[in-house]
Scaffold this active site. Structure first.
Site, PDB file in Angstrom:
ATOM      1  N   CYS A   1       0.417  -6.079  -9.455  1.00  0.00           N
ATOM      2  CA  CYS A   1      -0.937  -6.525  -8.931  1.00  0.00           C
ATOM      3  C   CYS A   1      -1.171  -6.491  -7.559  1.00  0.00           C
ATOM      4  O   CYS A   1      -0.306  -7.172  -6.856  1.00  0.00           O
ATOM      5  CB  CYS A   1      -1.161  -7.868  -9.734  1.00  0.00           C
ATOM      6  SG  CYS A   1      -3.089  -8.168  -9.151  1.00  0.00           S
ATOM      7  N   CYS A   2      -1.777  -5.414  -7.080  1.00  0.00           N
ATOM      8  CA  CYS A   2      -1.909  -5.094  -5.667  1.00  0.00           C
ATOM      9  C   CYS A   2      -3.108  -6.080  -5.214  1.00  0.00           C
ATOM     10  O   CYS A   2      -3.211  -6.170  -3.908  1.00  0.00           O
ATOM     11  CB  CYS A   2      -2.332  -3.653  -5.488  1.00  0.00           C
ATOM     12  SG  CYS A   2      -3.926  -3.058  -6.022  1.00  0.00           S
ATOM     13  N   GLN A   3      -3.763  -6.719  -5.678  1.00  0.00           N
ATOM     14  CA  GLN A   3      -5.023  -7.453  -5.429  1.00  0.00           C
ATOM     15  C   GLN A   3      -4.547  -8.756  -4.554  1.00  0.00           C
ATOM     16  O   GLN A   3      -5.399  -8.984  -3.513  1.00  0.00           O
ATOM     17  CB  GLN A   3      -5.938  -7.997  -6.369  1.00  0.00           C
ATOM     18  CG  GLN A   3      -6.639  -6.827  -7.286  1.00  0.00           C
ATOM     19  CD  GLN A   3      -7.279  -7.433  -8.378  1.00  0.00           C
ATOM     20  OE1 GLN A   3      -7.354  -8.521  -8.795  1.00  0.00           O
ATOM     21  NE2 GLN A   3      -8.066  -6.601  -9.172  1.00  0.00           N
TER      22      GLN A   3
END
Length: 491
Positions: free
Chosen positions: A237-239
């Site tokens: 997850c890049c958020q």
């Protein structure tokens, strides 16, 4: 050996009970050169062993009626079913149409018929022996190939093996809608596992790639449930790292998302693939003074690890999107070269063929009247700064992508969830529809984005990696795997 009559409907035959399990699944592969159909056990296969009632019991029934099988069966005058230990072979024959003269010595084929092909059916799913897809180590495949393909008779076993490329098993983590996996689709890659927690993204994945995806929180995934694999790919997850999420970047939820890299590392350590690939935002390298990239380097130190930042438009894409690419290898260092296409692709190149025939073309958010009025001030290539402050006031720290209107002759900016920032096509006072955003990411017309809400469909695209970046990585990873097996390097 059981003889079957010619059939115009396809291939239908039953076996003695307990030969295979009724309800088990299989897939089949068609070799158009040899006119073979090889059916392999596959728990997610489209074919199902049905049943035929015989008195008070049932027998397993194969009923295959695809166009290709029908044509093969129609070309034969009769067929013979040979049940072997590991497979079922359906031989197809065509009778000779000539008169045998007196004193003429004839062959068995002239009297009985000429063999026109074979249909090879392997044991159903659940059997211990899995014929599977051909690999360099599967000698039985080559023996079968020698028996059924005349052009193979005169070739040495070494030549025959060199003509078949190796098949590498791939597991995908944090799969999302499958944009990275879609770019890795190749005859040499067999996806055996994928996982994501988002049900809508999993539905999109199944629609476009396959049923092997599991809808589950990766923190609860037991590595033992993942098949052995040559390659693991994924984008944790890049958020939790991205500047596009700057308002929430320091919140506890973002910190928890950053810790998901621990589960990627855990699974790689347990499965020990030959190669792993991580894709993420460039901030993955620097967040918290490099804490997360150092976790990878320290915990997976048995791998030779390289780190690159790849820009989409530099490798044939339509956007300025940048991704951090981490590749770990136990078969020799894999380095991505610095690349820059001489001719940069533009928004026009991406959108010129997108029309109402695309599956998600009608998926677009309708703007409010005041938003539509604000949009009308923005010129191609412009943004919120084109809008008079009395119409729509913005602060000095507003991101440059807010109310961004694309320009036909320029590269598109990074595609995130464009509804939240009001990213517009070059013409029209509306935001991009889902098909336009997908095309800018490099997806083709065949790719269908599913979801219960429009926001879900938009977010699935915004969370993905572009096809150009994915294919760029795939080439060098596949070349390394092939070089390691002394196989044919991909082109």
């Amino acid at each position: 050996m059981k003889t079957l009559k010619k059939s115009l409907r396809g291939l239908t035959f039953s076996l003695e009970k307990d030969t295979v399990e009724i309800g088990s699944h299989f897939n089949y592969y068609i070799n158009t050169t040899s006119r073979d159909i090889i059916i392999s056990p596959d728990k997610n296969g489209k074919g199902t062993v049905s049943r035929k009632k015989c008195g008070k019991t049932y027998k397993p029934l194969y009923d295959i009626r695809s166009k290709e099988v029908r044509e093969l069966c129609q070309a034969a005058d009769y067929m013979q079913v040979e049940v072997l230990e590991n497979k079922i072979v359906v031989h197809t024959f065509k009778k000779q149409r000539h008169i045998i003269q007196r004193n003429h010595i004839v062959s068995i084929e002239e009297l009985v018929g000429r063999k026109t092909g074979e249909i090879v059916i392997c044991k159903a799913a659940g059997a211990e022996w899995d014929f599977g897809r051909p690999t360099l180590a599967n000698d039985e495949y080559f023996e079968s190939l020698c028996r059924t393909v005349p052009s193979y008779y005169k070739k040495s076993i070494k030549q025959k093996k060199n003509e078949i490329k190796a098949i590498y098993n791939v597991a995908s983590l944090f799969s999302g809608a499958g944009l990275l996996d879609y770019s890795f689709m190749d005859p040499q890659f067999k996806f055996v596992y994928a996982v994501d927690f988002d049900p809508d993204a999993c539905d999109t994945y199944r629609e476009n790639i396959g049923d092997h995806i599991v809808c589950q929180d990766i923190r609860t995934v037991d590595s033992e449930t993942i098949p052995n694999t040559d390659l693991i790919i994924g984008g944790p997850c890049c958020q939790g790292y991205s500047n596009a999420n700057r308002r929430d970047i320091d919140k506890e939820t973002a910190a928890k998302k950053r810790l998901l890299i621990d589960d990627y590392i855990r699974i790689v350590k347990d499965k020990k693939p030959k190669v792993f690939v991580i894709e993420n935002v460039p901030q993955f390298y620097t967040k918290e003074h490099g804490l997360y990239i150092n976790k990878v380097l320290e915990n997976l130190s048995e791998y030779e690890i390289t780190c690159n930042t790849v820009t989409d438009c530099s490798v044939g894409g339509y956007t300025s999107r940048k991704r951090a690419i981490v590749i770990g290898s136990r078969i020799g260092k894999i380095e991505l070269p610095d690349a820059k296409f001489a001719t940069v692709k533009t928004v026009h190149d991406a959108l010129k063929d997108v029309d109402a025939t695309w599956f998600n073309y009608a998926d677009v958010s309708a703007p409010r009247k005041e938003t539509e009025a604000a949009m009308s001030y923005v010129k191609p290539g412009g943004n919120w700064k084109d809008i008079p402050p009395e119409i729509h006031p913005f602060g000095a720290d507003t991101h440059s992508d807010r109310f961004r209107r694309l320009s036909w002759n320029e590269v598109a900016p990074t595609i995130v969830n464009w509804r939240k920032i009001c990213m517009m096509p070059p013409e029209g006072n509306r935001i991009l529809n889902v098909s336009e955003a997908a095309a800018l990411m490099g997806l083709d017309k065949k790719f269908k984005i599913l979801g219960k809400t429009l926001n879900s469909k938009q977010q699935q695209i915004g969370n993905g990696v572009t096809q150009a970046i994915g294919k760029f990585i795939k080439k060098y990873v596949l070349d390394a795997l092939n070089y390691n097996t002394q196989n044919i390097v991909s082109v």
